[in-house]
Enzyme design. Structure first.
Site, PDB file in Angstrom:
ATOM      1  N   GLU A  37       0.849  -1.198   0.000  1.00  0.00           N
ATOM      2  CA  GLU A  37       0.000   0.000   0.000  1.00  0.00           C
ATOM      3  C   GLU A  37       0.887   1.252   0.000  1.00  0.00           C
ATOM      4  OE1 GLU A  37      -2.943   0.563  -0.584  1.00  0.00           O
ATOM      5  OE2 GLU A  37      -3.287   2.589   0.177  1.00  0.00           O
ATOM      6  N   GLU A 119      22.330   7.590  28.552  1.00  0.00           N
ATOM      7  CA  GLU A 119      22.028   7.232  27.163  1.00  0.00           C
ATOM      8  C   GLU A 119      23.036   6.199  26.693  1.00  0.00           C
ATOM      9  OE1 GLU A 119      22.282  10.844  24.862  1.00  0.00           O
ATOM     10  OE2 GLU A 119      21.051  11.930  26.309  1.00  0.00           O
ATOM     11  N   LYS A 121      26.027   5.087  24.133  1.00  0.00           N
ATOM     12  CA  LYS A 121      27.020   5.766  23.307  1.00  0.00           C
ATOM     13  C   LYS A 121      27.082   5.024  21.977  1.00  0.00           C
ATOM     14  CE  LYS A 121      31.502   7.953  23.182  1.00  0.00           C
ATOM     15  NZ  LYS A 121      31.742   7.689  21.771  1.00  0.00           N
TER      16      LYS A 121
HETATM   17  S1  IVH Z   1      26.646  13.972  23.406  1.00  0.00           S
HETATM   18  C1  IVH Z   1      29.093  17.174  25.021  1.00  0.00           C
HETATM   19  N1  IVH Z   1      25.506  11.630  23.390  1.00  0.00           N
HETATM   20  O1  IVH Z   1      30.399  10.378  20.953  1.00  0.00           O
HETATM   21  C2  IVH Z   1      28.349  16.033  24.507  1.00  0.00           C
HETATM   22  N2  IVH Z   1      27.472  11.912  22.078  1.00  0.00           N
HETATM   23  O2  IVH Z   1      32.754  12.948  21.341  1.00  0.00           O
HETATM   24  C3  IVH Z   1      28.338  15.963  23.045  1.00  0.00           C
HETATM   25  N3  IVH Z   1      28.116   9.919  20.802  1.00  0.00           N
HETATM   26  O3  IVH Z   1      31.271  11.395  18.130  1.00  0.00           O
HETATM   27  C4  IVH Z   1      27.986  14.632  22.514  1.00  0.00           C
HETATM   28  N4  IVH Z   1      26.469   8.639  21.498  1.00  0.00           N
HETATM   29  O4  IVH Z   1      28.715  11.524  18.178  1.00  0.00           O
HETATM   30  C5  IVH Z   1      26.534  12.367  22.925  1.00  0.00           C
HETATM   31  N5  IVH Z   1      24.350   9.606  23.457  1.00  0.00           N
HETATM   32  C6  IVH Z   1      25.361  10.360  22.993  1.00  0.00           C
HETATM   33  C7  IVH Z   1      26.319   9.836  22.087  1.00  0.00           C
HETATM   34  C8  IVH Z   1      27.364  10.662  21.655  1.00  0.00           C
HETATM   35  C9  IVH Z   1      27.533   8.708  20.719  1.00  0.00           C
HETATM   36  C10 IVH Z   1      29.325  10.293  20.073  1.00  0.00           C
HETATM   37  C11 IVH Z   1      29.297  11.619  19.409  1.00  0.00           C
HETATM   38  C12 IVH Z   1      30.749  11.962  19.281  1.00  0.00           C
HETATM   39  C13 IVH Z   1      31.331  11.300  20.468  1.00  0.00           C
HETATM   40  C14 IVH Z   1      31.573  12.319  21.531  1.00  0.00           C
END
Ligand code: IVH
Length: 685
Positions: A37, A119, A121
């Protein structure tokens, strides 16, 4: 030609419907309409747009893959810098972080616990999405944090990224999150590449990075990526809520994918509980993570720390309000010291890489399977090579790929031996199979040894104290040639073996005696018939009731049992027709092996087939892994996330967000006692 009102209204309607269905399908995982659909609606919109190109809107789902390949990516200056995050690897990382936060916020020891958002990572690539008046207008990579690259065309191909936000949207909303490749998408992509003789991706992270940086969006679309939102960039025309958790909820309400494995923690103990919970489920997730992230929930506190930090260091890049608590790496580099060939129970020759010991996935790994000769050739693993080793969960460590730049000049390609390395017998390589086998059968010491090891194993006859080293000695000294010989061993003979005291010899004889009373499914499984695992052994016992009836059954009769096809039937028939096997069975029965209670399936039946379970919190009488195994051998599926498909959520102590979710969704909840009852284990006292 002017477009009639009717047609443009219809186009808008279709756009709205298609976007809503694709949100339900990709983000919520609860599709409302069948794929066919969706395809029809999509086609209708396509046709209207082909006839009236002026109706093509930027949020039209037909515009996900469009445009021409780029020559280069345009630099994008971020409105607000994209920060990085400090990494903590120690077990006590959560407590250390909380202590620092309290000190920096000058909270006294009597102040209540700080609230954090926990959260996952995600292991991908950070992306900034810019929505203006609800429409996706730009997507950029992180770059150096100040300036990234414009990857809008590629990000538009990602089905989980909304082209238009749901409901009323602010003038400007920048959403930050991770682009990643899911494991199933990664496996599918690699399978397709392999079939086409094309290069494969090393891991999902590289897949994501490579895909985002493709100049041709058509190529990106073929390497499907997904997205999880975890934060904000610039916003205008929106009163930002007071907490990070409320921000995430708002993003989810706009239709952005926000992962459900998040929770508000009160103080450091909750952070640790989250860390352990997630670590236990890590391998059940359909995507890679490399740890968890803790963030202060109050945004005014986040800002206070950030300003404070910038006063002392304008170049600060890792804000004090967040930390990433990493899990042990699942991939590491090491060197292949040798490639040996092992002979298994069925004579299969398996090349195994002996590695320079390396700590990966939480344990020290010294061996990794190379599966078979084709696999070694495909990966071209050579002695002396530096390789990437992966160990995820309890899966056997494997060599992912070779780091070619580090290959020594003298490294030679690996060749399979032409004869069995243990007994010197000939080797067969059946057409169309990747496995080669030693033809020695039970005259091959390796096969004998494996057959006996299997016979004694936990889910077979469960002979306690008959370890690998002991089996090796028994076979080497020719004290045991078949499983039946085990029951003729005396304390005297055993006590003469290496590392065997009189006491352990007596214990082993008692264990052997004990093992004689068993069940039919266990016995059938213990025989080591090719193709007959625990589940098949169960099915056979249920279908035939007695060993005699089973041994008398021809292939046609065998195939009447559930899940037994021609290949399995043939293997079973061949096994029972072999005089040597008949002899071993007769001798085992003469030695007293029996199954007095034919109905009681102590090798578990498939009573939970078709049921999906999710486990959460800490159980008292077993680990979650053990519980999952007990469920799986009964045919149940064990998943990491609660969804509409979940039948039961099993909760231990300290259950978190999963319990809330299950209750909201009306999923049945079991406590540990109820789980044990369902597994037929009775209560603990
Ligand atoms: S917050 C100050 N939350 O980890 C906080 N980053 O250097 C800014 N990453 O490549 C990032 N999961 O893309 C945040 N739940 C999450 C994350 C996350 C993965 C990665 C982000 C970056 C690295 C942080």
């Amino acid at each position: 030609m002017t477009v009639s009102n009717e047609i443009s209204t219809r186009a808008a309607q279709l756009r709205e419907q298609l976007n809503r269905h694709s949100y339900r399908y990709y983000v919520l995982d609860t599709p409302e309409i069948p794929d066919a659909e969706y395809d029809r609606l999509f086609q209708e919109l396509r046709e209207i747009e082909a006839a009236y190109p002026e109706l093509i809107a930027p949020d039209s789902p037909t515009q996900r893959v469009g445009g021409k390949p780029l020559d280069a990516f345009t630099p994008v200056r971020h409105a607000l810098p994209m920060l990085s995050i400090r990494t903590e690897t120690e077990t006590g990382g959560a407590a250390a972080f909380d202590a620092q936060v309290r000190r920096r916020l000058e909270l006294g020891s009597d102040a209540p616990p700080v609230d954090y958002v926990c959260e996952l990572k995600f292991d991908g690539l950070a992306i900034n999405l810019r929505y203006e008046n609800g429409l996706l207008i730009q997507a950029a990579t992180r770059g150096d944090g100040e300036t990234g690259e414009d990857v809008t065309a590629n990000v538009r191909t990602m089905k989980t990224v909304p082209l238009k936000l749901l409901g009323a949207a602010p003038e400007v909303l920048e959403v930050r999150g991770e682009a990643y490749m899911s494991r199933p998408d990664f496996e599918r992509y690699n399978a397709r590449q392999r079939a086409a003789g094309q290069p494969t991706l090393v891991n999902p992270r590289n897949g994501a990075a490579g895909s985002i940086r493709q100049l041709d969006p058509l190529l990106t679309a073929q390497r499907p990526l997904s997205f999880f939102a975890y934060g904000l960039g610039e916003t205008r025309g929106w009163i930002v809520p007071a907490t990070h958790s409320a921000v995430l909820d708002a993003l989810a309400a706009w239709g952005l994918p926000v992962n459900n494995e998040r929770r508000v923690a009160h103080g450091p103990e909750d952070l640790m509980a989250f860390y352990h919970d997630v670590a236990a489920q890590r391998d059940a997730l359909p995507f890679d993570i490399d740890g968890v992230v803790y963030k202060i929930n109050r945004l005014d506190w986040q800002q206070r720390l950030w300003r404070q930090q910038q006063r002392s260091n304008l170049l600060a890049r890792e804000p004090h309000w967040a930390v990433a608590h990493k899990f042990p790496a699942q991939e590491e580099l090491t060197v292949v010291e040798a490639i040996e060939v092992q002979v298994g129970r069925t004579g299969a020759l398996t090349p195994v890489a002996r590695l320079k010991p390396v700590f990966v996935g939480g344990v020290t790994v010294t061996n990794a399977t190379l599966h078979n000769a084709d696999e070694v050739a495909r990966k071209d693993v050579r002695v002396g090579d530096t390789v990437i080793v992966r160990r995820a969960g309890d899966v056997i460590p494997e060599v992912v790929s070779v780091v070619l730049e580090r290959r020594p000049a003298e490294a030679q390609p690996f060749v399979m031996p032409e004869r069995c390395p243990v007994c010197g017998s000939h080797i067969v390589h059946p057409e169309g199979e990747s496995i080669v086998r030693c033809l020695g059968g039970l005259s091959c010491r390796a096969q004998r040894q494996e057959a006996i090891r299997h016979f004694a194993s936990r889910r077979a006859m469960d002979i306690e104290g008959l370890g690998d080293r002991l089996v090796e000695q028994l076979v080497e000294r020719d004290l045991v040639r078949s499983p039946a010989d085990l029951y003729a061993l005396s304390e005297g003979t055993l006590a003469g073996l290496e590392r065997m005291a009189a006491k352990s010899a007596a214990n082993l004889v008692a264990a052997l005696e004990n093992s004689k009373t068993t069940t039919l499914p266990r016995f059938l499984y213990a025989l080591g018939i090719r193709e007959v695992g625990v589940a098949t052994a169960n099915a056979l016992a249920t279908q035939f009731g007695t060993l005699e009836a089973l041994m008398a059954a021809d292939e046609e009769r065998l195939q009447q049992a559930p899940d037994i096809g021609p290949v399995v039937a043939k293997a079973i028939r061949a096994f029972f027709q072999e005089p040597h096997n008949q002899d071993v069975i007769a001798r085992l029965q003469a030695a007293g092996v029996c199954w007095p209670d034919p109905v009681r399936p102590s090798v578990e039946s498939q009573q939970l087939a078709g049921m999906t379970f999710v486990l959460t919190g800490t159980l008292e009488s077993m680990t979650r892994d053990e519980a999952a195994e007990l469920l799986r051998v009964r045919g149940a599926k064990v998943s990491g996330t609660v969804s509409k498909k979940t039948h039961y959520l099993v909760v231990g102590s300290d259950a978190g967000s999963k319990l809330d979710k299950a209750q909201k969704m009306g999923v049945a909840v079991l406590n540990e006692a109820e789980l044990r009852a369902m597994l037929g284990m009775g209560s603990r006292e």
